[in-house]
Design a protein around this motif. Structure first.
Motif, PDB file in Angstrom:
ATOM      1  N   LEU A   1      -1.242 -14.458 -85.671  1.00 18.71           N
ATOM      2  CA  LEU A   1      -1.202 -14.883 -87.071  1.00 18.71           C
ATOM      3  C   LEU A   1      -1.310 -13.767 -88.113  1.00 18.71           C
ATOM      4  O   LEU A   1      -0.654 -13.868 -89.154  1.00 18.71           O
ATOM      5  N   PRO A   2      -2.084 -12.695 -87.908  1.00 24.87           N
ATOM      6  CA  PRO A   2      -2.087 -11.647 -88.948  1.00 24.87           C
ATOM      7  C   PRO A   2      -0.692 -11.081 -89.206  1.00 24.87           C
ATOM      8  O   PRO A   2      -0.350 -10.788 -90.355  1.00 24.87           O
ATOM      9  N   GLU A   3       0.122 -10.954 -88.193  1.00 23.13           N
ATOM     10  CA  GLU A   3       1.492 -10.452 -88.368  1.00 23.13           C
ATOM     11  C   GLU A   3       2.337 -11.465 -89.151  1.00 23.13           C
ATOM     12  O   GLU A   3       3.178 -11.088 -89.958  1.00 23.13           O
ATOM     13  N   LYS A   4       2.082 -12.758 -88.931  1.00 19.74           N
ATOM     14  CA  LYS A   4       2.836 -13.810 -89.624  1.00 19.74           C
ATOM     15  C   LYS A   4       2.493 -13.882 -91.106  1.00 19.74           C
ATOM     16  O   LYS A   4       3.261 -14.403 -91.898  1.00 19.74           O
ATOM     17  N   SER A   5       1.330 -13.344 -91.483  1.00 20.16           N
ATOM     18  CA  SER A   5       0.900 -13.430 -92.888  1.00 20.16           C
ATOM     19  C   SER A   5       1.793 -12.626 -93.816  1.00 20.16           C
ATOM     20  O   SER A   5       1.747 -12.806 -95.029  1.00 20.16           O
ATOM     21  N   LYS A   6       2.615 -11.758 -93.260  1.00 28.05           N
ATOM     22  CA  LYS A   6       3.527 -10.968 -94.089  1.00 28.05           C
ATOM     23  C   LYS A   6       4.686 -11.813 -94.603  1.00 28.05           C
ATOM     24  O   LYS A   6       5.270 -11.497 -95.632  1.00 28.05           O
ATOM     25  N   LYS A   7       5.033 -12.872 -93.875  1.00 28.69           N
ATOM     26  CA  LYS A   7       6.179 -13.699 -94.257  1.00 28.69           C
ATOM     27  C   LYS A   7       5.796 -15.136 -94.616  1.00 28.69           C
ATOM     28  O   LYS A   7       6.624 -15.867 -95.140  1.00 28.69           O
ATOM     29  N   TRP A   8       4.575 -15.529 -94.307  1.00 30.34           N
ATOM     30  CA  TRP A   8       4.144 -16.903 -94.535  1.00 30.34           C
ATOM     31  C   TRP A   8       2.852 -16.939 -95.327  1.00 30.34           C
ATOM     32  O   TRP A   8       2.047 -16.015 -95.258  1.00 30.34           O
TER      33      TRP A   8
END
Length: 183
Positions: free
Chosen positions: A79-86
């Protein structure tokens, strides 16, 4: 360079595989509710200090709990990586339920912060070791003092459960790039 994808291994508990972490979180909470996970985690930690065995009448419950939480940890790690796009959709509810969770106001506004902090403090492997340790100790008929810190990973896991539940409740949306202004 090819990226290594983490298998969420959701087939063990909900009966199907969900490759998208947001869909897998939905499946995770469709399988059981937040209170079940938090209560079970707390009981497992408490039983790790006792001579009694956790779920002695039905030890398969501990195995199912382990597979679900292990999958959850893998989801949280992504999820931390997904926070860049979501981003998490803004809350439409009043802030009265806020005091019931373990999240700070900042974490409540942006639950992705919880996952970033958790994995800055502990690695995925350390969380998985914590999970194995508490289950080993809670299923053992011997009392003893765990040789490692159980408090920190426990608190972060509770916070991650609250944050993921909040994300499921409020929903997520893709971050739109604002058009550049020409001067």
């Amino acid at each position: 360079m090819k990226k290594n994808k983490i298998s969420f291994e959701t087939s063990f508990w909900p009966g199907h595989v969900a490759g998208n972490p947001f869909k897998a979180i939905k499946a995770f909470f469709d399988y059981a509710d937040l209170d079940y996970y938090k209560q079970s985690l707390t009981e497992v930690v408490i039983y790790s200090y006792k001579r009694e065995c956790y779920e002695a009448k039905n030890p398969s419950t501990a195995f199912i709990f382990y597979t679900a939480i292990n999958t959850f940890l893998k989801l949280c790690y992504c999820l931390p990586e997904k926070s860049k796009k979501w981003k998490v959709t803004a809350s439409l509810h009043s802030e009265t339920t806020f005091h019931l969770s373990s999240l700070t106001e900042e974490e409540y506004d942006n639950p992705f912060i919880v996952f970033q902090k958790a994995f800055d403090e502990n690695t995925l492997e350390e969380f998985e070791s914590f999970l194995c340790l508490i289950l080993e100790l809670s299923l053992s008929p011997y009392d003893g003092y765990p040789y490692s810190d159980l408090t920190t990973p426990y608190i972060y896991l509770i916070k991650m459960l609250d944050a993921a539940s909040l994300m499921k409740e409020r929903g997520i949306e893709k971050i739109s790039k604002s058009p550049e202004s020409v001067c």
